[in-house]
Design a protein around this motif. Structure first.
Motif, PDB file in Angstrom:
ATOM      1  N   PHE A   1      60.982  55.210  38.806  1.00  0.00           N
ATOM      2  CA  PHE A   1      61.293  56.589  38.448  1.00  0.00           C
ATOM      3  C   PHE A   1      60.116  57.193  37.684  1.00  0.00           C
ATOM      4  O   PHE A   1      60.089  57.135  36.445  1.00  0.00           O
ATOM      5  CB  PHE A   1      62.545  56.653  37.568  1.00  0.00           C
ATOM      6  CG  PHE A   1      63.801  56.210  38.249  1.00  0.00           C
ATOM      7  CD1 PHE A   1      64.502  57.072  39.075  1.00  0.00           C
ATOM      8  CD2 PHE A   1      64.285  54.929  38.068  1.00  0.00           C
ATOM      9  CE1 PHE A   1      65.671  56.665  39.697  1.00  0.00           C
ATOM     10  CE2 PHE A   1      65.447  54.512  38.685  1.00  0.00           C
ATOM     11  CZ  PHE A   1      66.148  55.381  39.511  1.00  0.00           C
ATOM     12  N   PRO A   2      59.145  57.763  38.395  1.00  0.00           N
ATOM     13  CA  PRO A   2      57.959  58.278  37.703  1.00  0.00           C
ATOM     14  C   PRO A   2      58.299  59.393  36.700  1.00  0.00           C
ATOM     15  O   PRO A   2      57.497  59.663  35.812  1.00  0.00           O
ATOM     16  CB  PRO A   2      57.094  58.825  38.843  1.00  0.00           C
ATOM     17  CG  PRO A   2      57.591  58.142  40.075  1.00  0.00           C
ATOM     18  CD  PRO A   2      59.039  57.890  39.857  1.00  0.00           C
ATOM     19  N   GLY A   3      59.472  59.992  36.824  1.00  0.00           N
ATOM     20  CA  GLY A   3      59.853  61.039  35.862  1.00  0.00           C
ATOM     21  C   GLY A   3      60.242  60.484  34.508  1.00  0.00           C
ATOM     22  O   GLY A   3      60.457  61.238  33.560  1.00  0.00           O
ATOM     23  N   LEU A   4      60.347  59.163  34.411  1.00  0.00           N
ATOM     24  CA  LEU A   4      60.846  58.586  33.153  1.00  0.00           C
ATOM     25  C   LEU A   4      59.747  58.216  32.160  1.00  0.00           C
ATOM     26  O   LEU A   4      60.048  57.670  31.102  1.00  0.00           O
ATOM     27  CB  LEU A   4      61.688  57.340  33.442  1.00  0.00           C
ATOM     28  CG  LEU A   4      63.078  57.597  34.018  1.00  0.00           C
ATOM     29  CD1 LEU A   4      63.814  56.281  34.222  1.00  0.00           C
ATOM     30  CD2 LEU A   4      63.886  58.507  33.100  1.00  0.00           C
ATOM     31  N   THR A   5      58.491  58.526  32.464  1.00  0.00           N
ATOM     32  CA  THR A   5      57.446  58.154  31.506  1.00  0.00           C
ATOM     33  C   THR A   5      57.703  58.781  30.144  1.00  0.00           C
ATOM     34  O   THR A   5      57.343  58.219  29.118  1.00  0.00           O
ATOM     35  CB  THR A   5      56.064  58.637  31.960  1.00  0.00           C
ATOM     36  OG1 THR A   5      56.162  60.021  32.284  1.00  0.00           O
ATOM     37  CG2 THR A   5      55.554  57.848  33.141  1.00  0.00           C
ATOM     38  N   ARG A   6      58.322  59.963  30.167  1.00  0.00           N
ATOM     39  CA  ARG A   6      58.542  60.672  28.906  1.00  0.00           C
ATOM     40  C   ARG A   6      59.934  60.433  28.337  1.00  0.00           C
ATOM     41  O   ARG A   6      60.288  61.006  27.309  1.00  0.00           O
ATOM     42  CB  ARG A   6      58.277  62.161  29.089  1.00  0.00           C
ATOM     43  CG  ARG A   6      56.804  62.450  29.273  1.00  0.00           C
ATOM     44  CD  ARG A   6      56.525  63.880  29.653  1.00  0.00           C
ATOM     45  NE  ARG A   6      55.130  64.022  30.039  1.00  0.00           N
ATOM     46  CZ  ARG A   6      54.233  64.759  29.361  1.00  0.00           C
ATOM     47  NH1 ARG A   6      54.599  65.431  28.303  1.00  0.00           N
ATOM     48  NH2 ARG A   6      52.988  64.820  29.764  1.00  0.00           N
TER      49      ARG A   6
END
Lengths: 106, 1002, 419
Positions: free
Chosen positions: C325-330
């Motif tokens: 889930f690349p959106g979860l870095t933040r």
């Protein structure tokens, strides 16, 4: 966790592979004592406290180390090279009648 | 400029304004502001809505402990949720929005939950939604229907699905002394350790060093505390042996004095500079650690204590002192200790008007009384605040006298108009890292606080984290901790500077909750974010959830984003009171990493976007250039097929495999594991690790071998080549290359150190390619120099050395395909060169490169096993490899392989399958004996590998079937409900093609 | 004690929530019981409940060293599933899943079992075949399983990196629709309350310090709250098995205790509605009803009783999260913790009579014990009551290792850290 490899010096946990309980004794290769083999392969002391265990410095010199480490605090109490400890104590394989060398050529 | 700004002071830059947006509205702040201070300066008091009741909430703290003012930062479509406004440094173009409210922060429909307040008490969810035991809503259906809506109401901010294009970095650092926290104690510790030549890392959460010195009214070394801090920070920055990490949170204390820290490199900028990561994650291995992490002020629990405008006293003095923001115009203070007087005094100095100080204590120290007189505030000793007035903003407080010696307010009441209430319920030392390092905290009765345990690792505490709350003590602690941590050097310690400041009494009255006899005063909050009230704590007690952990889990106290930094101790105190025992008897809690939340991107570091290494063979580019579809096998990329345009996968591999059977093909086998086994005892060693004999293998010949695990099950297979008397080259399967190496090393190091053998992994040294097919010898003859390759010189399993296109090669005549075949090995760097030479030499014979699918097809036709069959559960017998089990010698696994469970007749054993409906079979399909696709039961085995066999003109498969051979020549059915396939098969021997092996021997 | 219901909630709210009774009593230990269960975790409590419910044995005590549910029942990632490969495992875990489906009504306690599905992502044709083999095994064993294409996965799990350029591209996924998550603490509390209502004594803060014996036979336990005699003593202490069994003179067992870390992020609005596992490494993740993403990966891989892990695993697990889930870095990691796992030599549990007369052992759950809680308790209760195993747990013997009748889901052999 840092492990002080006698060959490479202190290195991070991520360079090592755990190779398990070092309290076990391997029966002689030709031993037919199945319960001894069973103990060696399957039974563990699983100590809560100072635990003798093997670690391989797989991301370094690849030596196997004998580490005494507390399983309660992860504090490392002593470290040695498995090769020299096994050679000294001979504890890894009980004496047996395994042929040491076999004829090399037909 | 806003009304809320003080006339002067603070570390903000009053000449530089910064424009930002909050909830769609444009605001202006000053450089150096946090989002919280800038919004407060703009008169904003409503920052967010609480988790359960959606109550309006303001900002209560000025730091990382903020439970209320959480916002989401937007950078385009990339979202970052749940950030405390107190920790966000504003910059031009910053866009923030509030969370957990609909349709807006001002008017939030979720606030209706307050109506159901008593119903939504702790444990609510456990006691209902069970649904009926029968009927359409039985089982979990009712709950899941409700859960759908509950989930949407829960949660805080919204995370985005959009990928983050910024970078994250990892750093490893070593130091003699890591100082955590750069308040007076930390600065002094760093200064001392550095003076003693230690390599020092100083990590500070805030952008500017100084801690409380930045806003306290003390004088250090003759100047303002803030000035001293700035001077000291500058001195440290000039030292070569000191590394300063601002905006860095040390969040984890792991084993071996390994500490984890998060540096927010670029969050305070519009975008990271060129090449700069957004966050940098530090793994710091410190010889010694100085923990100078300070203390956190606690709120007091009383009805209405969550109204916007209620703020911690120290936070208010910080806003005034550090940011030049006055949190109110008519300010009241409610305290149980002296420190709030200092805060009030600091506010007064900045122009604030303090009307009244309500003090739960009946007796107040002289120093505090003197401060109150100086600021002209009325002191109501022995009183407490029992309620607040106002809607989305406080407009007044209710005050009553405490019954002596209790926290109960009886009758007398007074209403005071204020727009800000400062609260101080005493201080909790920040002992999280010390506790993470491995021990439970210790209660101190005088300070009414938990103090750090005795160190379980190498750290020394300093300052407020030890319960030493004055600046003078912090400096003295810092010096001695810094010196102790630096050790060694005899050089003199820097002198501890003189401090002038009010000498206040650090001990608070044990008042955690004010209980009003009037129950209508409203909810009294313990955990603000999770909406846990004092009544919830008492309900937990009533229902027997009395241990700290039960309290936390039942009520969710301390489980919010602030992890109970301000709420744990008051919650524990209320539980202790309810149980009639002391706080330490009620329990302590262990702190777990991280200290404050850590971005997942930073923990992934460079692995974000690059999870694991790619392994390419030397011929990789050739494969890609020649149309190969690549297949991911572990870390390796291998050609699956070399498809012609318009070909299906099946058409491609059938074409490739047919070419091998008909003429010749070439396949890249460089991924095989290769281990050089060398030394005088190499042959003995191999006899022990292989089930079959290797000491009898002549030099210049190869042999197929099988290894078992210690428990007697099949482990790996491959060929080993005797290159010299004491020189063997072992090959392993691709998947097990690492495991076999480790297995062999273990035995040499641990079990048989007396054997003179060395092992070297040479997998990456050799490029390897197999040339297979009836014309393979012709191909070699066309390009190999320096050796004949005829049947005499190079018989089956023979090895020769020669040259191809000027490159030295080693050729072994092996066959996986069942055809006459040769494996050609050369130095990895020449792989493509030799490959191309072989392809050129094969051109006259129509040589075809083939991929994994054709390789698989050829081996299935031959009944050779791979990892699909040697799956860690099969024995040599199951795979009909018992001819490899030597009876002349013991070997690894030889004594365990005959146990009853490994020898039964009904074990899964290898067979062949032929599709009888002329439709494809697939790996993973199961096999049944009954002919009914709707009756899915009684599997007797499964397909391990399947293909269309060009040699047989049938769809065939290998399978593991209970009983194995007993089913030969009988009918069964493949049952593959997941892919909707059912059909008849004949179970046959796994040797489909050329069982005598005449083709490969010829 | 009164039933919980929406009605009772309203009634109590009306009277200011002043009349709730403890969810379970806090009795002092009696001098003797028919059965003493050592370990007040999920399995021990479930055993007590089913002894009372299924076998009418109510003179039972559960003794717990600390607070009830303080072990792995309160530390796991809450996943419930029966997506196993081997026949014995499917039969047992599918039975467990069926108990889960009616558990809330059975216990009169909402354990929040949410059948939102468990999706195992496959990343190569070979892995897909392996997963399909397992799915087919489940179907033939009576469990549910379906295969999803990448397109179907994209619809079900938004935010997942399904690009062909991903390091491990998704080629499909094995979904067990009836699998899901449950509220772990509620399971312990629900079983405790239900057992207590049937007369079982649950005794917290009562540490077993030794075993009472008559020759070889175990006749009770010595505890910090005095000796307690029992006709039968059952041990269900998961990661503490080694320590407790040593008190009975059993010095070795086919078990190693290892630490497993688990993680949770800050609360987020609904982000993922299914349990997702990653086949390119080792990761399992879901979202709690409160909004936190709950996830975990490999065990740390060394013997430990410390309930604390180290950084390498933390970094591995996070890098897999953001790979999926690349959106979860933040998104931010809020809390991590460790539990002590009783890793067995073939990755499967032990539910058996013995190893000493009068004693019964339940152990070896590796890190899959949570989903087994009801079936483990049910089978252990049967074994204790009848002195022989039920068909469901008959394969889970202690002597299967010596006999070579292994149930090795992962095919890793006697290397506990790999199971």
């Amino acid at each position: 966790m840092l492990i002080n490899c006698p060959y490479c010096g202190p290195r991070d946990l991520c360079e090592f592979t755990y190779q398990g309980d070092a309290n076990r004794t391997r029966p002689a290769p030709d031993s037919t004592d199945l319960s001894a083999w069973n103990s060696y392969v399957y039974e563990r002391v699983n100590t809560a406290g100072d635990h003798r265990e093997y670690w391989q410095h797989s991301g370094g010199c690849r030596s196997h180390l004998v580490v005494v480490r507390s399983t309660l605090t992860h504090e490392i109490k002593s470290i040695g090279m498995a090769r020299s400890e096994t050679a000294q104590t001979g504890r890894q394989e009980s004496a047996g009648s395994a042929p040491r060398r076999q004829e090399k050529r037909p | 400029m806003s009304l809320r700004r003080t006339a002067d002071g603070g570390r903000i830059d009053r000449t530089r304004s910064v424009r930002f947006h909050f909830d769609g509205k444009a605001y202006t702040g000053l450089a150096g502001d946090t989002l919280a201070s800038a919004l407060l300066a703009n008169g904003v008091t409503l920052f967010g809505r609480s988790f359960k009741y959606h109550r309006p909430r303001g900002v209560i703290s000025a730091g990382y402990d903020e439970p209320n003012a959480l916002v989401t930062i937007l950078r385009g479509a990339v979202r970052e949720a749940n950030l405390p406004a107190t920790m966000i440094e504003i910059h031009d173009g910053l866009v923030a929005e509030s969370q957990n409210c609909f349709p807006s922060l001002e008017y939030d429909i979720g606030a209706l939950n307050q109506v159901a307040g008593k119903l939504l008490s702790a444990g609510f969810y456990y006691k209902t939604f069970m649904g009926p035991a029968i009927g359409p809503l039985k089982g979990t259906r009712l709950w899941m229907a409700c859960e759908h809506f509950i989930r949407r109401a829960a949660g805080l901010g919204r995370a985005g699905y959009e990928a983050d294009s910024t970078r994250y970095d990892h750093m490893n650092a070593f130091c003699d002394v890591l100082v955590v926290g750069a308040g007076p104690a930390g600065l002094m510790a760093a200064l001392t350790a550095a003076a003693k030549d230690a390599r020092v890392i100083l990590a500070e959460i805030d952008p500017v060093l100084g801690g409380s010195a930045k806003w306290s009214a003390d004088t250090i070394d003759g100047s303002d505390a803030a000035e001293w801090a700035a001077r000291t920070a500058e001195a440290l920055a000039g030292m070569d042996n000191v590394r300063i990490l601002p905006r860095t949170t040390v969040w984890g204390y792991y084993d071996g004095n390994t500490l984890a820290a998060l540096e927010r490199v670029a969050d305070h900028k519009r975008a990271p500079e060129n090449g700069e990561p957004r966050h940098r994650h530090w793994t710091i291995r410190a010889r010694d650690v100085v923990l100078a992490t300070g203390a956190l002020e606690r709120p007091i629990v009383f009805p209405g204590n969550d109204r916007p405008g209620v703020m911690l006293a120290s936070a208010a003095s910080r806003y005034a002192g550090e940011f030049g923001v006055m949190p109110g115009t008519r300010i009241a203070v409610f305290t149980n200790n002296d420190s709030a007087y200092q805060a009030a005094h600091a506010l007064h100095e900045k122009g604030g008007q303090i009307d009244v100080i309500v003090d739960a204590r009946t007796e107040i120290s002289d120093a505090a009384a003197a401060l109150a007189r100086q600021i002209g505030a009325e002191v109501l000793a022995g009183h407490a605040v029992v309620g607040t007035k106002g809607g989305r903003k406080i407009c007044g407080i209710l005050v009553g006298a405490l019954a002596p010696g209790t926290a109960q307010v009886a009758e007398t009441r007074r209403q005071i108009s204020v727009d800000c209430l400062l609260v101080s319920g005493g201080w909790s030392p920040v002992i999280h890292l010390a506790s993470q390092a491995g021990a439970a905290p210790i209660w101190n009765d005088a300070l009414q606080a938990f103090l750090p345990p005795d160190p379980a690792q190498k750290w020394t505490g300093a300052g407020a984290m030890l319960g030493h709350f004055s600046t003078a003590e912090a400096l003295a602690d810092g010096q001695s901790a810094g010196a102790a941590a630096a050790g060694g050097s005899r050089s003199r310690n820097p002198a501890v500077p003189e401090v002038e400041g009010a000498l206040i009494d650090p001990t608070p009255a044990p008042v955690f909750e004010v209980v009003s006899s009037d129950k209508k005063r409203g909810k009294a909050f313990v955990d603000f974010q999770n909406d846990v009230t004092a009544d919830d704590v008492r309900l937990a007690h009533l229902e027997g959830f009395v241990s700290v952990e039960h309290l936390k889990r039942y009520t969710t106290l301390g489980m919010a984003t602030d992890q109970g930094k301000t709420s744990n101790v008051p919650g524990l105190a209320i539980m202790a009171e309810a149980r009639g025992i002391s706080i330490p008897q009620a329990g302590t809690t262990r702190f777990r990493p991280p200290f404050t939340p850590v971005s997942m991107g930073s923990l992934a570091g460079e692995r974000y976007g690059d999870l694991k290494p790619d392994r390419f063979t030397p011929m990789h580019d050739w494969h890609v250039e020649h149309g190969a579809t690549m297949y991911s096998a572990g870390l390796w990329h291998r050609p699956r097929i070399y498809g012609d345009p318009g070909e299906t996968v099946e058409q491609a591999y059938v074409r490739e495999a047919s070419a091998v059977r008909r003429s010749v093909g070439i396949v890249d086998v460089s991924t095989l594991g290769k281990i050089a086994v060398q030394g005088p005892d190499a042959a003995v060693f191999l006899d022990r690790v292989y089930t079959n004999m290797f000491s009898t293998l002549p030099v210049g010949k190869a042999r197929y071998g099988l290894m078992l695990r210690e428990d007697g099950l099949a482990f790996d297979d491959g060929t080993t080549w005797r290159l010299g008397e004491n020189d063997f080259l072992m090959t392993t399967t691709t998947a097990n290359a690492g495991k076999v190496m480790q297995h062999l090393e273990y035995f040499l190091d641990v079990v048989w150190p007396d054997l003179k053998v060395t092992l070297t992994s040479v997998s990456d040294e050799w490029a390897a390619m197999a040339v297979a097919g009836p014309r393979s010898r012709d191909v070699l003859e066309g390009c190999v120099h320096g050796t004949p390759v005829d049947n005499e010189t190079l018989p089956f399993m023979g090895i020769v050395r020669g040259e191809i296109a000027g490159v030295k090669v080693m050729i072994c005549r092996l066959s996986f395909s069942g055809e006459r075949a040769y494996e050609v090995y050369c130095k990895a760097g020449y792989g493509r060169h030799v490959w191309e030479a072989l392809v050129a030499a094969g051109e006259p014979f129509g040589i075809v490169p083939y991929g994994l699918e054709a390789l698989g097809t050829l081996r299935i036709e031959k009944g050779h096993v791979t990892g699909s069959e040697i799956d860690g559960r099969t024995t040599a017998r199951d795979l009909h490899l018992d001819w490899l089990l030597s009876k002349k010698k013991p070997f690894i696994g030889s004594m365990m392989m005959d146990r009853e469970g490994l020898a039964g007749d009904d074990r899964l054993a290898l067979v062949g399958l032929i599709s009888l409906d002329n439709r494809a079979l697939s790996g993973g399909a199961h096999i049944v004996k009954h002919n009914d696709p709707r009756d899915i039961r009684d599997s007797i085995g499964h397909v391990t590998a399947a293909c269309y066999s060009p040699a047989l003109g049938r769809y065939i498969a290998l399978a593991l079937v209970e009983g194995g051979k007993v089913h030969h020549n009988s009918r069964a059915y493949v049952s593959d409900p997941l892919r909707g396939r059912f059909g008849p098969v004949e179970i046959v021997s796994h040797h489909f093609f050329d069982p005598e092996g005449s083709r490969m021997h010829g | 004690m009164a039933e919980y219901s929406a009605l009772s909630l309203i009634k109590h709210a009306w009277t200011g929530n002043r009349d709730w009774r403890p969810a379970w009593r806090k009795p002092d230990p009696k001098p003797s019981y028919d059965v003493v269960i050592v370990g007040g975790g999920g399995h021990g409590l479930a055993t007590a409940y089913y002894l009372a419910k299924e076998h009418g044995i109510t003179n039972v005590a559960v003794v717990e060293k600390g607070w009830l549910g303080s072990g792995n029942i309160g530390r796991n990632t809450t996943i419930v599933r029966s997506n196993y490969l081997l026949r014995e495992s499917i039969r047992f875990y599918e039975f467990s899943l069926r108990l889960w489906e009616d558990l809330a009504q059975d216990l009169n306690y909402n354990v929040m079992f949410s059948q939102r599905g468990v999706l195992n992502l496959a990343h190569s044709p070979g892995q897909a075949d392996d997963f399909i083999r397992r799915g087919n095994a489940m179907r033939h064993g009576g469990a549910d399983a379906v295969w999803l294409t990448p397109r179907e996965i994209a619809r079900k799990v938004p935010g997942l990196d399904l690009s062909r350029s991903a390091r491990f591209p998704v080629v499909g996924g094995l979904l067990q629709p009836r699998a899901g998550t449950a509220r772990h603490d509620a399971v312990a509390w629900g079983f405790a309350r239900a057992a207590d209502r049937r007369g079982v004594d649950i005794i917290e803060n009562c540490e077993v310090t030794g075993f009472l014996r008559d020759g070889d036979r175990i006749t009770g336990v010595a505890t910090t709250r005095g000796d307690i005699e029992a006709r039968k003593v059952a041990v269900a202490v998961a990661g503490s098995t080694g320590r407790v069994m040593k008190l009975a003179g059993i010095d070795t067992l086919p078990i190693e205790s290892h630490v497993l870390q688990a993680f949770v992020t800050e609360g987020l609005k609904p982000f993922v509605n299914t349990v997702v596992t990653f086949g390119g490494g080792h990761l399992y993740m879901s979202q709690s009803d409160k909004g936190g993403l709950v996830f975990g990966g490999d065990i740390d891989g060394y013997n430990s009783y410390a309930q604390r892990g180290n950084l390498p695993v933390v970094e591995d697990v996070m890098s897999e999260m953001v790979a999926l889930f690349p959106g979860l870095t933040r998104a931010r990691l809020l809390r991590s913790w460790g539990g002590v796992m009783d890793m067995s030599m073939d990755g499967s549990p032990i539910i058996t009579t013995g190893p000493l007369p009068g004693m019964y052992l339940n152990s070896g759950w590796c890190y899959g014990g949570f989903k087994a809680t009801p079936a483990s308790g049910w089978c252990f209760a049967w074994t204790i009551a009848k002195d022989e195993p039920h068909a469901y747990n008959a394969p889970y013997t202690l002597d299967r290792f010596q006999r070579g009748i292994l149930i090795d889901e992962k095919g890793q052999g006697a290397t506990p850290r790999l199971h």
